[in-house]
Design a protein around this motif. Structure first.
Motif, PDB file in Angstrom:
ATOM      1  N   GLU A  23     -18.463 -34.422  37.220  1.00  0.00           N
ATOM      2  CA  GLU A  23     -19.868 -34.792  37.025  1.00  0.00           C
ATOM      3  C   GLU A  23     -20.508 -33.801  36.052  1.00  0.00           C
ATOM      4  OE1 GLU A  23     -23.754 -34.070  39.907  1.00  0.00           O
ATOM      5  OE2 GLU A  23     -21.768 -34.168  40.788  1.00  0.00           O
ATOM      6  N   LEU A  24     -21.323 -34.304  35.151  1.00  0.00           N
ATOM      7  CA  LEU A  24     -22.036 -33.428  34.226  1.00  0.00           C
ATOM      8  C   LEU A  24     -23.394 -33.065  34.828  1.00  0.00           C
ATOM      9  CD1 LEU A  24     -21.276 -35.081  30.780  1.00  0.00           C
ATOM     10  CD2 LEU A  24     -20.250 -33.045  31.795  1.00  0.00           C
ATOM     11  N   VAL A  25     -23.632 -31.787  34.969  1.00  0.00           N
ATOM     12  CA  VAL A  25     -24.902 -31.292  35.503  1.00  0.00           C
ATOM     13  C   VAL A  25     -25.869 -31.155  34.337  1.00  0.00           C
ATOM     14  CG1 VAL A  25     -26.024 -29.380  36.707  1.00  0.00           C
ATOM     15  CG2 VAL A  25     -23.690 -30.051  37.336  1.00  0.00           C
ATOM     16  N   GLU A  26     -27.092 -31.579  34.529  1.00  0.00           N
ATOM     17  CA  GLU A  26     -28.118 -31.398  33.496  1.00  0.00           C
ATOM     18  C   GLU A  26     -28.713 -30.006  33.670  1.00  0.00           C
ATOM     19  OE1 GLU A  26     -30.971 -34.479  32.809  1.00  0.00           O
ATOM     20  OE2 GLU A  26     -29.581 -36.006  33.541  1.00  0.00           O
ATOM     21  N   TRP A  27     -28.368 -29.114  32.766  1.00  0.00           N
ATOM     22  CA  TRP A  27     -28.857 -27.730  32.823  1.00  0.00           C
ATOM     23  C   TRP A  27     -30.115 -27.611  31.977  1.00  0.00           C
ATOM     24  CZ3 TRP A  27     -26.598 -24.997  36.439  1.00  0.00           C
ATOM     25  CH2 TRP A  27     -25.290 -25.293  36.809  1.00  0.00           C
ATOM     26  N   GLU A  28     -31.110 -26.955  32.503  1.00  0.00           N
ATOM     27  CA  GLU A  28     -32.379 -26.716  31.810  1.00  0.00           C
ATOM     28  C   GLU A  28     -32.591 -25.207  31.700  1.00  0.00           C
ATOM     29  OE1 GLU A  28     -34.437 -29.037  30.590  1.00  0.00           O
ATOM     30  OE2 GLU A  28     -33.164 -30.668  31.295  1.00  0.00           O
ATOM     31  N   PRO A  29     -33.305 -24.746  30.681  1.00  0.00           N
ATOM     32  CA  PRO A  29     -33.604 -23.307  30.601  1.00  0.00           C
ATOM     33  C   PRO A  29     -34.339 -22.850  31.860  1.00  0.00           C
ATOM     34  CG  PRO A  29     -34.224 -24.414  28.577  1.00  0.00           C
ATOM     35  CD  PRO A  29     -33.874 -25.491  29.560  1.00  0.00           C
ATOM     36  N   SER A  30     -33.992 -21.670  32.316  1.00  0.00           N
ATOM     37  CA  SER A  30     -34.618 -21.104  33.515  1.00  0.00           C
ATOM     38  C   SER A  30     -36.070 -20.745  33.218  1.00  0.00           C
ATOM     39  CB  SER A  30     -33.842 -19.854  33.943  1.00  0.00           C
ATOM     40  OG  SER A  30     -34.322 -19.380  35.154  1.00  0.00           O
ATOM     41  N   LEU A  31     -36.963 -21.202  34.074  1.00  0.00           N
ATOM     42  CA  LEU A  31     -38.392 -20.929  33.916  1.00  0.00           C
ATOM     43  C   LEU A  31     -38.905 -20.156  35.126  1.00  0.00           C
ATOM     44  CD1 LEU A  31     -39.528 -24.475  32.749  1.00  0.00           C
ATOM     45  CD2 LEU A  31     -39.175 -22.464  31.314  1.00  0.00           C
ATOM     46  N   PRO A  32     -39.886 -19.279  34.944  1.00  0.00           N
ATOM     47  CA  PRO A  32     -40.449 -18.526  36.079  1.00  0.00           C
ATOM     48  C   PRO A  32     -41.384 -19.409  36.915  1.00  0.00           C
ATOM     49  CG  PRO A  32     -41.548 -17.899  34.053  1.00  0.00           C
ATOM     50  CD  PRO A  32     -40.460 -18.858  33.676  1.00  0.00           C
ATOM     51  N   ARG A  33     -40.833 -20.184  37.826  1.00  0.00           N
ATOM     52  CA  ARG A  33     -41.628 -21.108  38.630  1.00  0.00           C
ATOM     53  C   ARG A  33     -42.211 -20.471  39.879  1.00  0.00           C
ATOM     54  NH1 ARG A  33     -37.726 -26.411  38.301  1.00  0.00           N
ATOM     55  NH2 ARG A  33     -37.387 -26.218  36.089  1.00  0.00           N
ATOM     56  N   THR A  34     -41.607 -19.385  40.312  1.00  0.00           N
ATOM     57  CA  THR A  34     -42.067 -18.686  41.509  1.00  0.00           C
ATOM     58  C   THR A  34     -41.800 -17.200  41.321  1.00  0.00           C
ATOM     59  OG1 THR A  34     -41.869 -18.569  43.920  1.00  0.00           O
ATOM     60  CG2 THR A  34     -39.871 -19.059  42.703  1.00  0.00           C
ATOM     61  N   ASN A  35     -42.488 -16.375  42.079  1.00  0.00           N
ATOM     62  CA  ASN A  35     -42.311 -14.932  41.879  1.00  0.00           C
ATOM     63  C   ASN A  35     -41.163 -14.355  42.709  1.00  0.00           C
ATOM     64  OD1 ASN A  35     -43.609 -15.240  44.279  1.00  0.00           O
ATOM     65  ND2 ASN A  35     -45.215 -13.749  43.896  1.00  0.00           N
ATOM     66  N   ARG A  36     -40.525 -15.193  43.562  1.00  0.00           N
ATOM     67  CA  ARG A  36     -39.389 -14.720  44.350  1.00  0.00           C
ATOM     68  C   ARG A  36     -38.292 -15.766  44.401  1.00  0.00           C
ATOM     69  NH1 ARG A  36     -41.105 -12.208  50.021  1.00  0.00           N
ATOM     70  NH2 ARG A  36     -41.167 -14.421  50.407  1.00  0.00           N
ATOM     71  N   VAL A  37     -37.098 -15.380  43.994  1.00  0.00           N
ATOM     72  CA  VAL A  37     -35.914 -16.233  44.081  1.00  0.00           C
ATOM     73  C   VAL A  37     -34.856 -15.436  44.825  1.00  0.00           C
ATOM     74  CG1 VAL A  37     -34.065 -17.361  42.781  1.00  0.00           C
ATOM     75  CG2 VAL A  37     -36.413 -17.485  41.953  1.00  0.00           C
ATOM     76  N   THR A  69     -26.224 -11.353  29.633  1.00  0.00           N
ATOM     77  CA  THR A  69     -27.648 -11.153  29.913  1.00  0.00           C
ATOM     78  C   THR A  69     -28.215 -12.273  30.765  1.00  0.00           C
ATOM     79  OG1 THR A  69     -28.275 -12.287  27.900  1.00  0.00           O
ATOM     80  CG2 THR A  69     -28.040  -9.913  27.740  1.00  0.00           C
ATOM     81  N   PRO A  70     -28.939 -11.926  31.833  1.00  0.00           N
ATOM     82  CA  PRO A  70     -29.551 -12.961  32.669  1.00  0.00           C
ATOM     83  C   PRO A  70     -30.618 -13.773  31.932  1.00  0.00           C
ATOM     84  CG  PRO A  70     -29.694 -10.784  33.709  1.00  0.00           C
ATOM     85  CD  PRO A  70     -29.113 -10.607  32.347  1.00  0.00           C
ATOM     86  N   THR A  71     -31.064 -13.309  30.764  1.00  0.00           N
ATOM     87  CA  THR A  71     -32.062 -14.062  30.019  1.00  0.00           C
ATOM     88  C   THR A  71     -31.478 -15.337  29.424  1.00  0.00           C
ATOM     89  OG1 THR A  71     -31.616 -12.742  28.054  1.00  0.00           O
ATOM     90  CG2 THR A  71     -33.449 -12.035  29.458  1.00  0.00           C
ATOM     91  N   SER A  72     -30.149 -15.432  29.389  1.00  0.00           N
ATOM     92  CA  SER A  72     -29.510 -16.643  28.867  1.00  0.00           C
ATOM     93  C   SER A  72     -29.159 -17.596  30.007  1.00  0.00           C
ATOM     94  CB  SER A  72     -28.257 -16.270  28.077  1.00  0.00           C
ATOM     95  OG  SER A  72     -27.333 -15.616  28.918  1.00  0.00           O
ATOM     96  N   ALA A  73     -29.971 -17.604  31.042  1.00  0.00           N
ATOM     97  CA  ALA A  73     -29.691 -18.424  32.223  1.00  0.00           C
ATOM     98  C   ALA A  73     -30.266 -19.823  32.092  1.00  0.00           C
ATOM     99  CB  ALA A  73     -30.260 -17.738  33.460  1.00  0.00           C
ATOM    100  N   ASP A  74     -29.508 -20.767  32.634  1.00  0.00           N
ATOM    101  CA  ASP A  74     -29.947 -22.145  32.782  1.00  0.00           C
ATOM    102  C   ASP A  74     -29.946 -22.443  34.268  1.00  0.00           C
ATOM    103  OD1 ASP A  74     -29.984 -22.647  29.994  1.00  0.00           O
ATOM    104  OD2 ASP A  74     -27.841 -23.060  30.018  1.00  0.00           O
ATOM    105  N   GLU A  75     -30.619 -23.512  34.664  1.00  0.00           N
ATOM    106  CA  GLU A  75     -30.590 -23.874  36.081  1.00  0.00           C
ATOM    107  C   GLU A  75     -30.538 -25.390  36.238  1.00  0.00           C
ATOM    108  OE1 GLU A  75     -35.263 -23.439  37.251  1.00  0.00           O
ATOM    109  OE2 GLU A  75     -34.110 -21.600  37.034  1.00  0.00           O
ATOM    110  N   SER A  76     -30.000 -25.791  37.378  1.00  0.00           N
ATOM    111  CA  SER A  76     -29.953 -27.216  37.713  1.00  0.00           C
ATOM    112  C   SER A  76     -31.344 -27.654  38.141  1.00  0.00           C
ATOM    113  CB  SER A  76     -28.964 -27.439  38.861  1.00  0.00           C
ATOM    114  OG  SER A  76     -29.476 -26.883  40.067  1.00  0.00           O
ATOM    115  N   ALA A  77     -31.472 -28.924  38.446  1.00  0.00           N
ATOM    116  CA  ALA A  77     -32.727 -29.412  39.022  1.00  0.00           C
ATOM    117  C   ALA A  77     -32.960 -28.713  40.359  1.00  0.00           C
ATOM    118  CB  ALA A  77     -32.638 -30.916  39.225  1.00  0.00           C
ATOM    119  N   TRP A  78     -34.216 -28.558  40.735  1.00  0.00           N
ATOM    120  CA  TRP A  78     -34.554 -28.005  42.042  1.00  0.00           C
ATOM    121  C   TRP A  78     -34.444 -29.134  43.053  1.00  0.00           C
ATOM    122  CZ3 TRP A  78     -38.106 -23.363  42.814  1.00  0.00           C
ATOM    123  CH2 TRP A  78     -37.853 -22.391  41.831  1.00  0.00           C
ATOM    124  N   LEU A  79     -33.686 -28.904  44.107  1.00  0.00           N
ATOM    125  CA  LEU A  79     -33.354 -29.924  45.086  1.00  0.00           C
ATOM    126  C   LEU A  79     -33.622 -29.398  46.487  1.00  0.00           C
ATOM    127  CD1 LEU A  79     -29.790 -30.385  43.577  1.00  0.00           C
ATOM    128  CD2 LEU A  79     -31.690 -31.927  43.162  1.00  0.00           C
TER     129      LEU A  79
END
Length: 97
Positions: A23-37, A69-79
């Motif tokens: 399965e191909l995961v749709e990766w999106e650039p990581s965005l600061p959506r919350t102050n704690r992960v 570098t963690p700045t080159s992070a992508d993330e999946s959809a939030w589920l």
């Protein structure tokens, strides 16, 4: 499969080779959506990309870090966390990328 401990520290799981009809995961650039992960699980740092199963704001997602570098992070959809954990295991088994 686990990487052997290095001086007593846990280094993480290794990801299986990708399967033919993964399965191909749709990766999106990581965005600061919350102050704690919270990183719940991670793969070994000896192989790139590094995957992290993350939880935040009652949801889960998988983060993919390519390179050093963690700045080159992508993330999946939030589920829901259960769905994110299912995606995590599919990635580890080579059934998703």
């Amino acid at each position: 499969m686990s990487c052997p401990p290095s001086r007593g520290e846990y280094r993480g799981l290794h990801v299986a080779a990708v399967q033919a009809r993964a399965e191909l995961v749709e990766w999106e650039p990581s965005l600061p959506r919350t102050n704690r992960v919270r990183v719940r699980r991670h793969t070994c740092v000896c192989e790139s990309p590094i995957y992290e199963l993350c939880a935040a704001a009652g949801l889960g997602f998988v983060r993919r870090i390519i390179g050093d570098t963690p700045t080159s992070a992508d993330e999946s959809a939030w589920l829901s966390f259960r769905a994110a954990e299912d995606l995590w295991w599919r990635i580890l088994r080579g059934k998703a990328r």
